[in-house]
Design a protein around this motif. Sequence first.
Motif, PDB file in Angstrom:
ATOM      1  N   ASP A 132       0.819  -1.213   0.000  1.00 46.79           N
ATOM      2  CA  ASP A 132       0.000   0.000   0.000  1.00 46.79           C
ATOM      3  C   ASP A 132       0.850   1.259   0.000  1.00 46.79           C
ATOM      4  OD1 ASP A 132       0.979  -0.055   2.558  1.00 46.79           O
ATOM      5  OD2 ASP A 132      -0.969   0.019   3.564  1.00 46.79           O
ATOM      6  N   ASP A 166      -7.608   6.484  -6.802  1.00 42.15           N
ATOM      7  CA  ASP A 166      -6.170   6.309  -6.994  1.00 42.15           C
ATOM      8  C   ASP A 166      -5.633   7.324  -7.990  1.00 42.15           C
ATOM      9  OD1 ASP A 166      -6.006   4.254  -5.213  1.00 42.15           O
ATOM     10  OD2 ASP A 166      -6.031   2.656  -6.708  1.00 42.15           O
ATOM     11  N   GLY A 320      -1.563   6.494  -5.274  1.00 40.90           N
ATOM     12  CA  GLY A 320      -2.690   5.992  -4.508  1.00 40.90           C
ATOM     13  C   GLY A 320      -3.701   7.074  -4.170  1.00 40.90           C
ATOM     14  N   ARG A 324      -2.099   6.261  -0.067  1.00 40.85           N
ATOM     15  CA  ARG A 324      -2.430   4.898   0.322  1.00 40.85           C
ATOM     16  C   ARG A 324      -2.798   4.148  -0.949  1.00 40.85           C
ATOM     17  NH1 ARG A 324      -1.534   1.917   4.843  1.00 40.85           N
ATOM     18  NH2 ARG A 324      -2.144   3.723   6.096  1.00 40.85           N
ATOM     19  N   THR A 326      -3.590   0.984  -3.634  1.00 42.35           N
ATOM     20  CA  THR A 326      -4.321  -0.274  -3.716  1.00 42.35           C
ATOM     21  C   THR A 326      -3.354  -1.380  -4.137  1.00 42.35           C
ATOM     22  OG1 THR A 326      -6.313   0.915  -4.428  1.00 42.35           O
ATOM     23  CG2 THR A 326      -6.259  -1.471  -4.802  1.00 42.35           C
ATOM     24  N   PRO A 327      -3.034  -2.323  -3.276  1.00 42.48           N
ATOM     25  CA  PRO A 327      -2.115  -3.405  -3.663  1.00 42.48           C
ATOM     26  C   PRO A 327      -2.623  -4.142  -4.902  1.00 42.48           C
ATOM     27  CG  PRO A 327      -2.480  -3.430  -1.298  1.00 42.48           C
ATOM     28  CD  PRO A 327      -3.475  -2.453  -1.869  1.00 42.48           C
TER      29      PRO A 327
END
Length: 341
Positions: A132, A166, A320, A324, A326-327
């Motif tokens: 992340d 994202d 992201g 943060r 998104t894997p």
Amino acid sequence: MSLRTGRAMFLPIGLLCLGSTCRASAQAALGRFLAPSNASLASKTFARKECSENPGCAGLGGDCCPAGTGMALACCWDAQTHPAALPDSRALAMVPSCDHLNVGFPNCGDAVKCEGEYSESGSTRTLKATSDHCAYVTFKTGLSLDQVLQLDADTFITPGTCSRQDNLAFWFFQTIGTGIAEEEPSSHWDALSEVDLFETYIGPGGVNSINTNFAATGLHMQWKNFTIVGGMRQHITMWQDVENAAGCPATRQAGMLTGLTTIEYGTLLPVVSVFVAHCAPGAPCCTGDACKQLQSDPNTARACITVKDAPVLLSLSNWGAGHRVTPGCEIGVSDVVVRTK
């Protein structure tokens, strides 16, 4: 995709053909004869053929594709040479690098990741987040922006891998590898010298949108009927209008940093008029006079971009949502080709 913040500031085919351009052109031709579901199946079937099955492809590696009629194999792609889509252009090597100083750290700090986030396959460069944390990869070009007449690339966001907020991008600015932007503004990033060939979330479309942006100038454009979550596979063509129909200033003596702070270059720097369009993958959106016609298209983005005393640096990035990531979010670019003066 502004540095320091990661957010933009808005003010028939022939007997033998080469490259992914041929594959896409042939598949498009097949699509005119077949129903959409069958056309997709046909393109996948032909893609599995070996180059050795086509005498015109003898000695080359890669996949072959059908002719426009769908009746015969017509071309190959040599993964070693990456033949250019246009006779007077050349493919960029797109050697991955990790410019932490100019891209990674200014946008996401020390937690940003580069090594292990990207992969190479033929002419394709893929950025896939393994965590992340912010992810990016850079590509040195050695090109001065004022010498670039046209840049072409196939780009993609893999459907269902990324989130609505994202901030993803394939973009470039101009910089040397060392030094500090605030102290050497004529050879480093500023907001008037950046082009976001595609950028998500940031831009006129907002949440779940894909856009073409410029950090602090120009006319930004949302890509209609495309979303982050739904993904996309599109070709991008950027070209320089040497006739300057947009009336860009010949030079600038100052640029803008984060927060629209003005910074003096210490010299007069040239300005070029650039336009950016997107279209179906596999071939340039335009060439020659067709590009001139696209300049007046309401969906074409355009801006007056400062030319720095530094080469163009391309980047795939994933900042992201609020840094943060998104894997598993996957974006990429392939067949990057330039035509120069």
